[in-house]
Motif scaffolding. Structure first.
Motif, PDB file in Angstrom:
ATOM      1  N   MET A   1       0.842  -1.200   0.000  1.00  0.00           N
ATOM      2  CA  MET A   1       0.000   0.000   0.000  1.00  0.00           C
ATOM      3  C   MET A   1       0.877   1.250   0.000  1.00  0.00           C
ATOM      4  N   ARG A   2       0.583   2.167  -0.903  1.00  0.00           N
ATOM      5  CA  ARG A   2       1.329   3.434  -0.937  1.00  0.00           C
ATOM      6  C   ARG A   2       0.881   4.339   0.200  1.00  0.00           C
ATOM      7  N   GLN A   3       1.826   5.109   0.715  1.00  0.00           N
ATOM      8  CA  GLN A   3       1.511   6.074   1.755  1.00  0.00           C
ATOM      9  C   GLN A   3       0.800   7.278   1.142  1.00  0.00           C
ATOM     10  N   LYS A   4      -0.318   7.653   1.722  1.00  0.00           N
ATOM     11  CA  LYS A   4      -1.018   8.835   1.219  1.00  0.00           C
ATOM     12  C   LYS A   4      -0.116  10.055   1.393  1.00  0.00           C
ATOM     13  N   PRO A   5      -0.067  10.934   0.394  1.00  0.00           N
ATOM     14  CA  PRO A   5       0.826  12.093   0.492  1.00  0.00           C
ATOM     15  C   PRO A   5       0.330  13.105   1.520  1.00  0.00           C
ATOM     16  N   ASN A   6       1.267  13.851   2.079  1.00  0.00           N
ATOM     17  CA  ASN A   6       0.887  14.968   2.943  1.00  0.00           C
ATOM     18  C   ASN A   6       0.204  16.039   2.100  1.00  0.00           C
ATOM     19  N   LEU A   7      -0.844  16.622   2.643  1.00  0.00           N
ATOM     20  CA  LEU A   7      -1.569  17.684   1.956  1.00  0.00           C
ATOM     21  C   LEU A   7      -1.268  19.018   2.622  1.00  0.00           C
ATOM     22  N   SER A   8      -1.214  20.067   1.837  1.00  0.00           N
ATOM     23  CA  SER A   8      -1.007  21.401   2.397  1.00  0.00           C
ATOM     24  C   SER A   8      -2.228  21.808   3.222  1.00  0.00           C
ATOM     25  N   PHE A   9      -2.044  22.841   4.049  1.00  0.00           N
ATOM     26  CA  PHE A   9      -3.156  23.318   4.867  1.00  0.00           C
ATOM     27  C   PHE A   9      -4.359  23.661   4.001  1.00  0.00           C
ATOM     28  N   TRP A  10      -4.125  24.330   2.871  1.00  0.00           N
ATOM     29  CA  TRP A  10      -5.242  24.778   2.052  1.00  0.00           C
ATOM     30  C   TRP A  10      -5.946  23.638   1.356  1.00  0.00           C
ATOM     31  N   LYS A  11      -5.222  22.566   1.048  1.00  0.00           N
ATOM     32  CA  LYS A  11      -5.895  21.398   0.486  1.00  0.00           C
ATOM     33  C   LYS A  11      -6.768  20.721   1.540  1.00  0.00           C
ATOM     34  N   LEU A  12      -6.282  20.663   2.768  1.00  0.00           N
ATOM     35  CA  LEU A  12      -7.100  20.135   3.864  1.00  0.00           C
ATOM     36  C   LEU A  12      -8.319  21.028   4.098  1.00  0.00           C
ATOM     37  N   TRP A  13      -8.100  22.328   4.018  1.00  0.00           N
ATOM     38  CA  TRP A  13      -9.185  23.307   4.190  1.00  0.00           C
ATOM     39  C   TRP A  13     -10.243  23.114   3.097  1.00  0.00           C
ATOM     40  N   ASN A  14      -9.790  22.958   1.860  1.00  0.00           N
ATOM     41  CA  ASN A  14     -10.729  22.824   0.747  1.00  0.00           C
ATOM     42  C   ASN A  14     -11.590  21.564   0.863  1.00  0.00           C
ATOM     43  N   LEU A  15     -11.021  20.486   1.417  1.00  0.00           N
ATOM     44  CA  LEU A  15     -11.778  19.250   1.591  1.00  0.00           C
ATOM     45  C   LEU A  15     -13.029  19.463   2.433  1.00  0.00           C
ATOM     46  N   SER A  16     -12.957  20.374   3.388  1.00  0.00           N
ATOM     47  CA  SER A  16     -14.047  20.538   4.351  1.00  0.00           C
ATOM     48  C   SER A  16     -14.765  21.872   4.258  1.00  0.00           C
ATOM     49  N   PHE A  17     -14.330  22.769   3.376  1.00  0.00           N
ATOM     50  CA  PHE A  17     -14.891  24.123   3.390  1.00  0.00           C
ATOM     51  C   PHE A  17     -16.401  24.120   3.159  1.00  0.00           C
ATOM     52  N   GLY A  18     -16.887  23.251   2.278  1.00  0.00           N
ATOM     53  CA  GLY A  18     -18.325  23.197   2.032  1.00  0.00           C
ATOM     54  C   GLY A  18     -19.123  22.863   3.279  1.00  0.00           C
ATOM     55  N   PHE A  19     -18.466  22.222   4.257  1.00  0.00           N
ATOM     56  CA  PHE A  19     -19.138  21.869   5.508  1.00  0.00           C
ATOM     57  C   PHE A  19     -19.599  23.116   6.252  1.00  0.00           C
ATOM     58  N   PHE A  20     -18.894  24.234   6.055  1.00  0.00           N
ATOM     59  CA  PHE A  20     -19.293  25.505   6.672  1.00  0.00           C
ATOM     60  C   PHE A  20     -20.713  25.862   6.248  1.00  0.00           C
ATOM     61  N   GLY A  21     -20.991  25.786   4.940  1.00  0.00           N
ATOM     62  CA  GLY A  21     -22.320  26.106   4.444  1.00  0.00           C
ATOM     63  C   GLY A  21     -23.363  25.098   4.873  1.00  0.00           C
ATOM     64  N   VAL A  22     -23.000  23.805   4.841  1.00  0.00           N
ATOM     65  CA  VAL A  22     -23.939  22.764   5.263  1.00  0.00           C
ATOM     66  C   VAL A  22     -24.319  22.968   6.729  1.00  0.00           C
TER      67      VAL A  22
ATOM     68  N   MET B   1      -8.746  10.508   1.637  1.00  0.00           N
ATOM     69  CA  MET B   1      -7.632  11.237   1.033  1.00  0.00           C
ATOM     70  C   MET B   1      -6.567  11.738   2.001  1.00  0.00           C
ATOM     71  N   VAL B   2      -6.791  11.588   3.289  1.00  0.00           N
ATOM     72  CA  VAL B   2      -5.848  12.137   4.269  1.00  0.00           C
ATOM     73  C   VAL B   2      -5.134  10.995   4.988  1.00  0.00           C
ATOM     74  N   ASN B   3      -3.815  11.115   5.127  1.00  0.00           N
ATOM     75  CA  ASN B   3      -3.055  10.059   5.800  1.00  0.00           C
ATOM     76  C   ASN B   3      -3.234  10.151   7.319  1.00  0.00           C
ATOM     77  N   GLU B   4      -2.792   9.090   8.010  1.00  0.00           N
ATOM     78  CA  GLU B   4      -3.032   8.984   9.449  1.00  0.00           C
ATOM     79  C   GLU B   4      -2.390  10.135  10.221  1.00  0.00           C
ATOM     80  N   GLN B   5      -1.216  10.587   9.755  1.00  0.00           N
ATOM     81  CA  GLN B   5      -0.520  11.657  10.467  1.00  0.00           C
ATOM     82  C   GLN B   5      -1.272  12.986  10.397  1.00  0.00           C
ATOM     83  N   GLN B   6      -2.034  13.194   9.344  1.00  0.00           N
ATOM     84  CA  GLN B   6      -2.714  14.471   9.163  1.00  0.00           C
ATOM     85  C   GLN B   6      -4.204  14.422   9.484  1.00  0.00           C
TER      86      GLN B   6
END
Length: 433
Positions: A1-22, A139-144
């Motif tokens: 299994m490949r290790q999921k790559p680290n994501l930048s703060f803004w990529k993590l932010w974008n994953l959940s930003f729609g949750f603000f509106g919901v 899409m997010v690895n265990e460390q993040q």
């Protein structure tokens, strides 16, 4: 299994930003449904029956969305199509629900119209909400993951604060807070309109910024998702669920029953305790309803502050139990504080319990589910431990209200006792690896 790559703060932010509106939509529903149906003419003893629909739709929709999206692959993504369709339907319904009393219908017809639109709103919100939890898992690895969920928690609470405050703010700037009998005030109607606009803009942002992995790439990072994915059904998954799933579910039962009674009766409880009325045709009642929205926002802020302190506890179970005890004490205090500003204290305490309810159950259960596969389906099924208690509490609400003397403020005592029982049940959880 490949290790999921680290994501930048803004990529993590974008994953959940729609949750603000919901979450704005969800907050508007939570804070104003009882107010809307009381304004339309609902009797307090039947009020809890209107609250059957939100958890009922959740228990039906979220497992379906979880299971279907586990098997869905489109050029738009795996989870995002469900997110976008759910949000689009929610926007349309948010423009209809608060107008149930403005269409010239009789009281009974208006209540039925309100029920149908509430059912559609619950369905669409649940459909839009579930994919955000899964996107982080995909899409997010265990460390993040802790960082990703903390961003999601921040956006969740920020959206809640905005949604809770909208009616109070709109009334403060001069939008009408009192309407003819049976008609929802403009301050509430415009809150839903603006909330709907923010919801669709946030979801469009997420759908434009997030690119889900195609099937082959996804399986390189998540091979367990490919194991016997087509053969398992919900009953099989439940039979094979880890013991932790059911033990946390016991705690959930009492906590979510208590929250259901808060959402159902707290507007009347605050109005009765502080303003001395439960008549929805009065300006005092509508003012109390707006102030309850402010108190909900204070609860959300208290939840954020307490969530920051929870990691300092060395014992996770103790943190969970203490938080629920504080929440229970908050409920117990509401009927005994006749000052509108004094009500801030119990709602801050309730925020402590709410912080634990949002974080702790999923922490215990997702850790226990590692290696089980079918993560989306399991998280959808775990949502049943949130929905079933609310359905049971809603069915029993009118009877319990009669048993405690018909005073909505006394239902806060019922909620407080329920939280204290939940805190005692925490100790059946065995979190040792």
């Amino acid at each position: 299994m490949r290790q999921k790559p680290n994501l930048s703060f803004w990529k993590l932010w974008n994953l959940s930003f729609g949750f603000f509106g919901v979450q704005i939509a969800y907050a508007l529903q939570s804070a104003n449904i009882s107010r809307i149906f009381r304004t339309l003419g609902a009797d307090p003893h039947s009020l809890s029956f209107f609250w059957i629909l939100p958890p009922l739709m959740g228990i039906l929709v979220q497992p379906i969305v979880g299971s279907l999206s586990d098997k869905t692959w489109t050029r738009f993504g795996r989870r995002i199509p469900y997110l976008f369709v759910g949000a689009a339907v929610a926007v349309a319904v948010m423009c209809l629900l608060p107008n149930a009393g403005s269409l010239g219908m009789a009281v009974g017809t208006a209540l039925i119209f309100g029920l149908i639109t509430l059912m559609l709103l619950d369905t669409s919100i649940n459909m839009a909400m579930q994919p955000f939890k899964m996107l982080v898992g995909d899409m997010v690895n265990e460390q993040q993951k802790a960082k990703a969920y903390s961003i999601q928690s921040f956006l969740c609470n920020a959206g809640s604060v905005v949604g809770f405050l909208f009616p109070f703010i709109f009334a403060a700037v001069g939008i009408g807070n009192v309407a003819p009998e049976g008609v929802v005030p403009d301050s509430v109607i415009w809150s839903f309109y603006v909330g709907a606009a923010i919801l669709i803009l946030c979801v469009i942002y997420t759908t434009m910024k997030v690119r889900e992995w195609p099937p082959q790439e996804y399986q390189e990072y998540n091979p367990v998702a490919d194991e016997k994915e087509t053969s398992a059904n919900w009953l099989t998954l439940l039979r094979n669920a880890p013991a932790m799933f059911w033990k946390v579910g016991l705690v959930q039962f009492f906590c979510w029953a208590g929250m259901l009674y808060m959402w159902t009766y707290v507007v009347d409880a605050v109005s009765e305790t502080v303003w001395g009325t439960i008549d929805p045709t009065t300006s005092d009642y509508q003012e109390a309803a707006n102030w309850t929205g402010v108190l909900y926002a204070i609860q959300a802020i208290g939840s954020v502050a307490w969530a920051a302190l929870l990691p300092r506890f060395k014992n996770t179970k103790a943190a969970y139990a203490v938080s629920l005890v504080l929440g229970g004490l908050g409920f117990l205090l509401i009927p005994f504080i006749p000052d509108m500003y004094g009500q801030i204290v119990p709602f801050l305490l309730i925020g402590c319990g709410w912080a634990a309810m949002l974080a702790m159950p999923f922490t215990f259960v997702t850790n226990a589910l590692q290696g089980y596969g079918h993560m989306g389906a399991y998280l959808g099924l775990f949502n049943g431990t949130i929905c079933v208690p609310q359905i049971v509490a809603a069915v029993c609400g009118g009877t319990i209200l009669s048993l405690v003397g018909g005073h909505q403020s006394t239902m806060m005592t019922v909620a407080g006792v329920s939280f204290l029982i939940g805190s005692a049940c925490v100790f059946v959880i065995n979190d040792k690896k």
